[in-house]
Design a protein around this motif. Structure first.
Motif, PDB file in Angstrom:
ATOM      1  N   ARG A 318       0.838  -1.200   0.000  1.00  0.00           N
ATOM      2  CA  ARG A 318       0.000   0.000   0.000  1.00  0.00           C
ATOM      3  C   ARG A 318       0.871   1.247   0.000  1.00  0.00           C
ATOM      4  NH1 ARG A 318      -3.319  -1.758  -2.379  1.00  0.00           N
ATOM      5  NH2 ARG A 318      -5.247  -0.760  -1.725  1.00  0.00           N
ATOM      6  N   ASN A 550      -4.267   0.177  -8.614  1.00  0.00           N
ATOM      7  CA  ASN A 550      -4.520   1.393  -9.389  1.00  0.00           C
ATOM      8  C   ASN A 550      -4.563   1.179 -10.892  1.00  0.00           C
ATOM      9  OD1 ASN A 550      -4.466   2.791  -7.046  1.00  0.00           O
ATOM     10  ND2 ASN A 550      -2.342   3.493  -7.261  1.00  0.00           N
ATOM     11  N   TYR A 579      -0.478   5.158  -4.018  1.00  0.00           N
ATOM     12  CA  TYR A 579      -0.989   4.418  -2.863  1.00  0.00           C
ATOM     13  C   TYR A 579      -0.718   5.237  -1.614  1.00  0.00           C
ATOM     14  CZ  TYR A 579      -1.410   0.414  -5.930  1.00  0.00           C
ATOM     15  OH  TYR A 579      -1.765  -0.415  -6.958  1.00  0.00           O
ATOM     16  N   PHE A 586      -5.762   3.942  -1.979  1.00  0.00           N
ATOM     17  CA  PHE A 586      -5.280   3.850  -3.357  1.00  0.00           C
ATOM     18  C   PHE A 586      -6.109   4.762  -4.238  1.00  0.00           C
ATOM     19  CE2 PHE A 586      -8.644   1.342  -5.394  1.00  0.00           C
ATOM     20  CZ  PHE A 586      -9.319   0.840  -4.275  1.00  0.00           C
TER      21      PHE A 586
END
Ligand code: HEM
Ligand SMILES: [Cu+2]
Lengths: 600, 188
Positions: A318, A550, A579, A586
């Protein structure tokens, strides 16, 4: 010229509009066999690759049986292999055939075609926002040439004199003279013809990948917004397109030497007491042609794994990938250097030591971009919000393997050390860890991560975790000890070490390695089971973006049809790695940049 | 039927671009062969010999075919289809002539005591010139397809991309031949 091109789109087979989707007559043949949909072609490559991986892996178990238990006999071997294992013991000639086929299959058929073929096909159009490849027709041909190559190579397993047995590097004179060994006969011709088909396949694929990436990106998808997977596949394709033709030229010369009496690689040879007429050839010349492909080839195998691992590490930490431009730049540097270091495989061929020094320098330079990449992967993980999905574990495993195997490359890159280490188990350990296992891990990471997109279902996690832990522990247990064997001078490609006083001490270790390799092989079968089971019975994917990623492939429907997006192709507004930005977990690439959004 | 959904915003058509990458790839194969040639030449046992005269005639045929190809492409763009058809036919015949003359060249060589396995230098000539010839044959096959299309009824569709791709490839094999000829003359 460009206007006429824009006016006439009839030849752009990929130009599908969702509204016209139903008007296509899709028969079973056009959907599953001669498909031109990049996603189906990708699955064809993957499944063919899996079948080859089982065969190639099984071969290694068979020859490890010989190395681990040189004194034992296994009656079932004779049932399986017939005259190749008389009395339940592998015949030495066939041992070499197995080793050769193992290398050929895994290097070319699994980790080149299986890996690039699968993920370049699957990910490039989906991640750059294209409906299909630049030429779906060439793309389909690429698979079918690979299929043809596969059939020919497979049939070579069944000829009377056995398949090629001169090593995956097919050095002459062993590969050039039919009388040199039984595997040098028809098996070798089939190897060469199969590889010629294979090269055509990878060239057709590579051409397509390059022009698709450069020409068919969706609006807003500038090169510097592309996911690192696409960059990696791009460099891979360039390496392939520029280096495979050189191998092809070597293979053609070899075919001439074998069948038309030329002497490109042959000179002054006495075989079976008979003096051959060949004069003026040079066997070393072949090694130059081979390794001019051979070294780029190892990066053709590695780069896709690097790209996918980068992507998966970022998604599951992340966090943005650390140093995006440095990642692209280091891949570029690796791609350039890959063409300039081939002679490090030839330090002991009588290469001019002065020239050797240049190759040492250039080889060691590869450590710089490699180290940059490792640094960036680790800093991406650092303080991340890590989710240990199976894909993530394999991506971390990839980094671990790349570090371990890259370090031994530095030993080998020094010609003075290499004189001792060349052709020993140290080299086996080096390249299996850095190329074999690392790329397999990258490939597994990719399969676990993108399986939901491919089949609309998840793989089973329990089986995946078992698969991962057995594989990583097993791989180190198998390959780490080989460094010690190699340092002690134990040569590669020997059939039976118990014949040498100096290598007897490794009997127990060899047995241990063979034992572990069987367990690891079984764990791979578990993966294969999981794969096919989950295609039909896996847990269904219920949201379009299960990993919260993404990139564009997750903006398509759960099971995208031919053409990928039902409506317009989305426009891209940002890079692939936003992120944890501004407190949001995100931000998809298709989300426009907000007014107050921070720049980082 | 297919409609346009693939946004094509780049200057160069993807099929043309693909051809350029393919050309780079083919060049690498010849780079491999010619550098092997240079390496071998600097070693013992190298035979120096004259190229057969037929190669000069074939060169003329090749250059002429490039000119007719270029003209054919122009006529196509100007929608002068009958002229286009005859120029494509001439190009096709010149291509066949080129291949035939290369074969004649090798026959002369063999007659003069230089068969393929006489010496590495001769073997290289066979392989390099032969592989180039194979690429010309590939071009001839593609020309046959263009040819068939040019005479079919559906030539009303004035899509110039296939013609452009064909022409570029044809000029490429022409340049490649001239380069190889100079190479083989200069480095013997
Ligand atoms: C810092 C990076 C690296 C260096 C300096 C390096 C150096 C070397 C050298 C000098 C050899 C020849 C050893 C010998 O035969 O005596 C070698 C073998 C090999 N390396 Fe690496 N290497 C590096 C990374 C890699 C990577 C990333 C891969 C693959 C992805 C790779 C794959 C191989 C393979 C396949 C062989 C053996 C081929 C054979 O003989 O069958 N190496 N390496
Ligand atoms: Cu290398």
């Amino acid at each position: 010229m460009s206007t006429s091109a824009a006016l006439h789109h009839e030849d752009l087979h990929s130009a599908h509009d969702a509204h016209h989707e139903h008007h296509h007559h899709e028969t079973f043949i056009s959907k599953y066999v001669f498909s031109q949909d990049h996603k189906m072609i990708s699955k064809q490559f993957l499944i063919t690759g899996i079948i080859w991986a089982i065969i190639g892996g099984l071969f290694s178990v068979l020859f490890r049986l010989q190395l681990g238990y040189p004194e034992a006999t296994f009656p079932w071997l004779e049932d399986l292999l017939g005259h190749w294992a008389k009395g339940g013991k592998l015949n030495p000639e066939f041992y070499y055939a197995l080793v050769t086929m193992h290398g050929t299959i895994l290097v070319f058929f699994v980790l080149t075609a299986g890996l690039s073929g699968t993920f370049a096909n699957f990910l490039i159009p989906l991640q750059i926002g294209a409906r299909d490849m630049a030429s779906p027709m060439l793309n389909m041909l690429s698979y079918w040439f690979f299929f043809l190559a596969s059939i020919i190579m497979f049939s070579s397993l069944f000829v009377q004199t056995g398949p090629a047995s001169g090593g995956w590097t097919i050095y002459p004179p062993l590969s050039a003279l039919g009388d040199a060994s039984s595997g040098s006969k028809i098996g070798m011709d089939l190897w060469l013809v199969s590889m010629a088909m294979f090269i055509v396949s990878s060239l057709l694929g590579g051409l397509n990948y390059i022009s698709t990436i450069l020409n068919l990106r969706t609006k807003g998808m500038s090169m510097t917004r592309m996911p690192l997977t696409v960059w990696a596949l791009f460099f891979t394709a360039i390496l392939g397109v520029l280096s495979f033709p050189v191998l092809l030229s070597g293979a053609i010369l070899l075919l001439f030497d074998r069948n038309l009496g030329t002497s490109f690689f042959l000179s002054d040879i006495v075989i079976g007491g008979k003096i051959l007429p060949n004069e003026g050839g040079s066997a070393i010349l072949f090694q130059h042609l081979f390794w001019f492909l051979g070294h780029p080839e190892v990066y053709i195998i590695l780069l896709p794994a690097m790209g996918m691992s980068s992507e998966i590490l970022s998604v599951n930490s992340r966090k943005p990938i650390f140093g995006y431009m440095a990642m692209v730049g280091s891949m570029f540097a690796i791609a350039i250097l890959a063409f300039l270091v081939w002679a490090h495989h030839m330090f002991v061929t009588g290469l001019n030591p002065f020239l050797g020094a240049f190759f040492v320098l250039l080889t060691l330079l590869i450590a710089v971009p490699s180290a940059i990449k490792v640094f960036n992967w680790l800093t991406t993980l650092w303080r991340g919000n890590i989710r240990f999905t199976p894909a993530m574990l394999f991506a971390i495993g990839f980094v671990s393997m790349f570090i371990s195997g890259g370090l031994t490359g530095i030993f080998l890159g020094n010609s003075a050390l290499d004189i001792h280490l060349h052709d020993t188990y140290f080299v086996i350990a080096h390249f299996h860890i850095v190329m074999g296992v690392a790329s397999f891990f990258g490939m597994f990471a990719g399969v676990y991560h993108w399986f939901p997109k491919m089949y609309g279902r998840f793989l089973n996690n329990t089986m995946a975790y078992i698969h991962f832990w057995i594989s990583i522990v097993g791989a180190y247990l198998i390959f780490w000890p080989m460094h010690y064997e190699g340092l002690a001078g134990m040569p590669r490609r020997y059939y039976d070490f118990s014949m040498w006083e100096s290598f007897k001490q490794f009997g127990g270790l060899n047995e241990f390695i063979s034992f572990v390799s069987m367990i690891v092989f079984a764990a791979q079968l578990l993966f294969v089971f999981n794969f096919f089971y989950s295609i039909f019975k896996g847990r269904k994917v219920t949201s379009t973006n299960p990993w919260g990623a993404n990139t564009l492939e997750w903006t398509t429907p759960i099971r995208p049809g031919h053409g990928n997006w039902p409506g317009e192709i989305p426009e891209v507004h940002r890079g692939a790695y936003d992120y944890g930005k501004d407190g949001r977990e995100f931000i998809s690439q298709i989300e426009p940049v907000g007014e107050n959004e921070s720049h980082h | 039927m297919r409609t346009v959904a693939m946004e094509q915003r780049k200057k160069i058509h993807p099929h043309k671009f693909t051809l350029w990458v393919a050309i780079a790839s083919i060049l690498m194969m010849f780079a491999g062969l010619t550098s092997a040639y240079i390496v071998k030449r600097n070693q013992a046992n190298w035979l120096s010999f004259e190229l057969p005269i037929a190669f000069w005639y074939s060169t003329a045929a090749m250059i002429a075919s490039s000119i007719t190809m270029w003209q054919a492409q122009r006529k196509f763009k100007n929608r002068e289809i009958p002229a286009y058809r005859s120029l494509i036919t001439v190009t096709f015949i010149l291509g066949l002539l080129f291949v035939a003359l290369q074969v004649v060249g090798f026959t002369i060589l063999a007659k003069n005591g230089l068969p393929m396995n006489k010496n590495v230098a001769v073997s290289f000539l066979y392989v390099i010139v032969g592989l180039h010839g194979a690429h010309v044959v590939g071009g001839i096959v593609a020309l046959m397809v263009t040819f068939a299309k040019a005479f079919s009824k559906s030539v009303r569709n004035y899509n110039s991309v296939p013609v452009d791709v064909m022409a570029t490839y044809w000029h490429f094999v022409d340049f490649l031949w001239i380069y190889l000829l100079i190479f083989l003359l200069a480095i013997r």
